[in-house]
Design a protein around this motif. Sequence first.
Motif, PDB file in Angstrom:
ATOM      1  N   ALA A  84       3.539   5.119   4.109  1.00  0.00           N
ATOM      2  CA  ALA A  84       2.175   5.625   4.292  1.00  0.00           C
ATOM      3  C   ALA A  84       2.061   7.087   3.883  1.00  0.00           C
ATOM      4  N   ARG A  85       3.170   7.819   4.002  1.00  0.00           N
ATOM      5  CA  ARG A  85       3.159   9.237   3.602  1.00  0.00           C
ATOM      6  C   ARG A  85       2.856   9.382   2.108  1.00  0.00           C
ATOM      7  N   PHE A  86       3.273   8.399   1.317  1.00  0.00           N
ATOM      8  CA  PHE A  86       3.092   8.481  -0.134  1.00  0.00           C
ATOM      9  C   PHE A  86       1.929   7.619  -0.646  1.00  0.00           C
ATOM     10  N   PHE A  87       1.717   6.448  -0.020  1.00  0.00           N
ATOM     11  CA  PHE A  87       0.711   5.508  -0.529  1.00  0.00           C
ATOM     12  C   PHE A  87      -0.461   5.312   0.424  1.00  0.00           C
ATOM     13  N   GLY A  88      -0.438   5.980   1.571  1.00  0.00           N
ATOM     14  CA  GLY A  88      -1.501   5.790   2.539  1.00  0.00           C
ATOM     15  C   GLY A  88      -1.271   4.556   3.398  1.00  0.00           C
ATOM     16  N   PRO A  89      -1.995   4.404   4.517  1.00  0.00           N
ATOM     17  CA  PRO A  89      -1.774   3.277   5.421  1.00  0.00           C
ATOM     18  C   PRO A  89      -2.076   1.922   4.806  1.00  0.00           C
ATOM     19  N   VAL A  90      -3.120   1.830   3.993  1.00  0.00           N
ATOM     20  CA  VAL A  90      -3.454   0.548   3.363  1.00  0.00           C
ATOM     21  C   VAL A  90      -2.356   0.127   2.393  1.00  0.00           C
ATOM     22  N   GLY A  91      -1.898   1.061   1.571  1.00  0.00           N
ATOM     23  CA  GLY A  91      -0.815   0.767   0.641  1.00  0.00           C
ATOM     24  C   GLY A  91       0.456   0.364   1.356  1.00  0.00           C
ATOM     25  N   ALA A  92       0.737   0.990   2.514  1.00  0.00           N
ATOM     26  CA  ALA A  92       1.937   0.652   3.282  1.00  0.00           C
ATOM     27  C   ALA A  92       1.873  -0.773   3.806  1.00  0.00           C
ATOM     28  N   ALA A  93       0.692  -1.203   4.276  1.00  0.00           N
ATOM     29  CA  ALA A  93       0.541  -2.562   4.794  1.00  0.00           C
ATOM     30  C   ALA A  93       0.728  -3.594   3.686  1.00  0.00           C
ATOM     31  N   ILE A  94       0.128  -3.356   2.536  1.00  0.00           N
ATOM     32  CA  ILE A  94       0.254  -4.300   1.422  1.00  0.00           C
ATOM     33  C   ILE A  94       1.705  -4.359   0.943  1.00  0.00           C
ATOM     34  N   PHE A  95       2.337  -3.217   0.834  1.00  0.00           N
ATOM     35  CA  PHE A  95       3.751  -3.155   0.431  1.00  0.00           C
ATOM     36  C   PHE A  95       4.620  -3.973   1.384  1.00  0.00           C
ATOM     37  N   GLY A  96       4.369  -3.832   2.695  1.00  0.00           N
ATOM     38  CA  GLY A  96       5.159  -4.554   3.680  1.00  0.00           C
ATOM     39  C   GLY A  96       4.961  -6.050   3.618  1.00  0.00           C
ATOM     40  N   GLY A  97       3.717  -6.487   3.434  1.00  0.00           N
ATOM     41  CA  GLY A  97       3.451  -7.924   3.356  1.00  0.00           C
ATOM     42  C   GLY A  97       4.105  -8.568   2.155  1.00  0.00           C
ATOM     43  N   VAL A  98       4.025  -7.913   1.006  1.00  0.00           N
ATOM     44  CA  VAL A  98       4.678  -8.438  -0.194  1.00  0.00           C
ATOM     45  C   VAL A  98       6.185  -8.476   0.000  1.00  0.00           C
ATOM     46  N   GLY A  99       6.729  -7.433   0.627  1.00  0.00           N
ATOM     47  CA  GLY A  99       8.165  -7.401   0.891  1.00  0.00           C
ATOM     48  C   GLY A  99       8.616  -8.544   1.784  1.00  0.00           C
ATOM     49  N   ALA A 100       7.820  -8.874   2.804  1.00  0.00           N
ATOM     50  CA  ALA A 100       8.169  -9.977   3.699  1.00  0.00           C
ATOM     51  C   ALA A 100       8.189 -11.311   2.954  1.00  0.00           C
ATOM     52  N   LEU A 101       7.260 -11.503   2.020  1.00  0.00           N
ATOM     53  CA  LEU A 101       7.248 -12.733   1.229  1.00  0.00           C
ATOM     54  C   LEU A 101       8.486 -12.826   0.335  1.00  0.00           C
ATOM     55  N   ILE A 102       8.877 -11.709  -0.245  1.00  0.00           N
ATOM     56  CA  ILE A 102      10.076 -11.704  -1.092  1.00  0.00           C
ATOM     57  C   ILE A 102      11.314 -12.025  -0.269  1.00  0.00           C
ATOM     58  N   VAL A 103      11.412 -11.449   0.930  1.00  0.00           N
ATOM     59  CA  VAL A 103      12.555 -11.723   1.807  1.00  0.00           C
ATOM     60  C   VAL A 103      12.612 -13.205   2.168  1.00  0.00           C
ATOM     61  N   THR A 104      11.469 -13.811   2.436  1.00  0.00           N
ATOM     62  CA  THR A 104      11.440 -15.234   2.797  1.00  0.00           C
ATOM     63  C   THR A 104      12.055 -16.087   1.698  1.00  0.00           C
ATOM     64  N   GLY A 105      11.620 -15.873   0.474  1.00  0.00           N
ATOM     65  CA  GLY A 105      12.170 -16.656  -0.629  1.00  0.00           C
ATOM     66  C   GLY A 105      13.642 -16.390  -0.855  1.00  0.00           C
ATOM     67  N   THR A 106      14.057 -15.141  -0.737  1.00  0.00           N
ATOM     68  CA  THR A 106      15.461 -14.786  -0.954  1.00  0.00           C
ATOM     69  C   THR A 106      16.363 -15.418   0.100  1.00  0.00           C
ATOM     70  N   TRP A 107      15.963 -15.347   1.371  1.00  0.00           N
ATOM     71  CA  TRP A 107      16.797 -15.895   2.456  1.00  0.00           C
ATOM     72  C   TRP A 107      16.830 -17.429   2.406  1.00  0.00           C
ATOM     73  N   ALA A 108      15.748 -18.043   1.962  1.00  0.00           N
ATOM     74  CA  ALA A 108      15.756 -19.508   1.835  1.00  0.00           C
ATOM     75  C   ALA A 108      16.812 -19.951   0.838  1.00  0.00           C
ATOM     76  N   LYS A 109      17.057 -19.111  -0.182  1.00  0.00           N
ATOM     77  CA  LYS A 109      18.070 -19.436  -1.179  1.00  0.00           C
ATOM     78  C   LYS A 109      19.473 -19.060  -0.708  1.00  0.00           C
ATOM     79  N   LEU A 110      19.603 -17.929  -0.007  1.00  0.00           N
ATOM     80  CA  LEU A 110      20.913 -17.450   0.434  1.00  0.00           C
ATOM     81  C   LEU A 110      21.488 -18.260   1.590  1.00  0.00           C
ATOM     82  N   PHE A 111      20.620 -18.820   2.444  1.00  0.00           N
ATOM     83  CA  PHE A 111      21.075 -19.525   3.651  1.00  0.00           C
ATOM     84  C   PHE A 111      20.510 -20.949   3.663  1.00  0.00           C
ATOM     85  N   PRO A 112      21.026 -21.827   2.802  1.00  0.00           N
ATOM     86  CA  PRO A 112      20.517 -23.205   2.758  1.00  0.00           C
ATOM     87  C   PRO A 112      20.723 -23.956   4.062  1.00  0.00           C
ATOM     88  N   ALA A 113      21.810 -23.664   4.788  1.00  0.00           N
ATOM     89  CA  ALA A 113      22.056 -24.347   6.060  1.00  0.00           C
ATOM     90  C   ALA A 113      20.966 -24.006   7.068  1.00  0.00           C
TER      91      ALA A 113
END
Length: 420
Positions: free
Chosen positions: A383-412
């Motif tokens: 938020a210091r660099f992109f403002g609060p709105v930019g921080a929220a959008i950045f975080g949501g996109v990051g969470a989606l990327i993590v979901t796909g990555t972990w689904a592949k890394l941890f098939p069990a």
Amino acid sequence: MTDATAQEPDQPVSIRELLKRTDYVKFWIARVAATLGVQIQSVALGWQMYAVARETMDVKQSAFYVGMIGLAAFIPVLLLSPFAGETADRHDRRKVLLLCYAGEITTAVILASAAIFHFASIPLLLVLSMLFGASRAFMGPSSTALGPMLVPKSLLPRAIAWNSLAWQGGSIIGPAIGGLLLTHSAGLSYSVTTCLYLVAAVCVFLIKGNTQPVVQAGSRWALIKEGLVYTWTNKIVFGAISLDMFAVLLGGATALLPVFARDVLHVGPEGFGLLRAGPAIGATLVAVVLASYPIRRHAGLIMFAGVAVFGAATIVFGLSKSLPLSVFALAVLGGADMLSVYVRQTLIQIVTPDQMRGRVAAVSSLFIGASNELGEFESGVVARFFGPVGAAIFGGVGALIVTGTWAKLFPALRKADRLE
């Protein structure tokens, strides 16, 4: 172990049996009271930090200091969690929890005094956040390990759901109460928090059952190492807690709610309380459903779906300019997160031996602390660099990327079916 969630006809009996466990009921009431206290204190602390910072700083700089509260609270969790887990596995868990409440009461009293006598400052608020984090570092493992000692294993999945319901119930009521109290003063908020911690302490003090774990032989360092090795080698457990950590770490835009309330949505402390209650509204509804109808099949897929919805709802919240839409997005976010929390906690507590629960819970608490408190810091920095709105959008996109990555890394983990 038999599937504790597969006997639908016995569900009403299970709930009655759970309520017959008087020590567990005391523990549950303490959990509600303590959660209310934590939520009210967090609301007041975030609002007060932002107000103090805004006296001399702009919006982005002030948002950064709100995020610093999370970092200050996480540092003691990072440093103390291994020792906290070993303490919970070696000493009476009820007594450890009582000492934690004593630390929280002390912190709340100092915060109340600072607010009432007008000597609050950024350094003081950060130091008190660290002290509060130190108490929570020990409280998490001791509380998590104490709960399963008060019920038989057959009731454990349902008890976990009710534990989550207690936490989410306190989380939905607490921010609303906190926002209302803030319309009067921060000092009143901290005073009410102190009383709630006292109620929690009394309830835990009245627990009569045996809360002393069976102590394993070995040095402190050997026991700490054993807990770390167990968590690392159990890939389903490690995958579950790391998924939750990185998703919430990146998607922790809710830490910026004081900023959204004051300078994005312009809704004041009352609206801030509603925003803080938003995630818990959805989480409480989901927890009520899970308490009555536990997950039967496809637990892994449900958990991944929950994290994905969490990320998408975070993006919607960041883009919203309407208070009702923002609260709705936060409610969806909270309900989705509840699915992930339920699966993760059930997996960890069912498969972990009692004599190791404190250490494994400490590792889990460390991950949770990283996701929550460190996530607040991450949101403040972005938020210091992109403002609060930019921080929220950045975080949501990051969470989606993590979901796909972990689904592949941890098939069990993705293929996990029944919680048994």
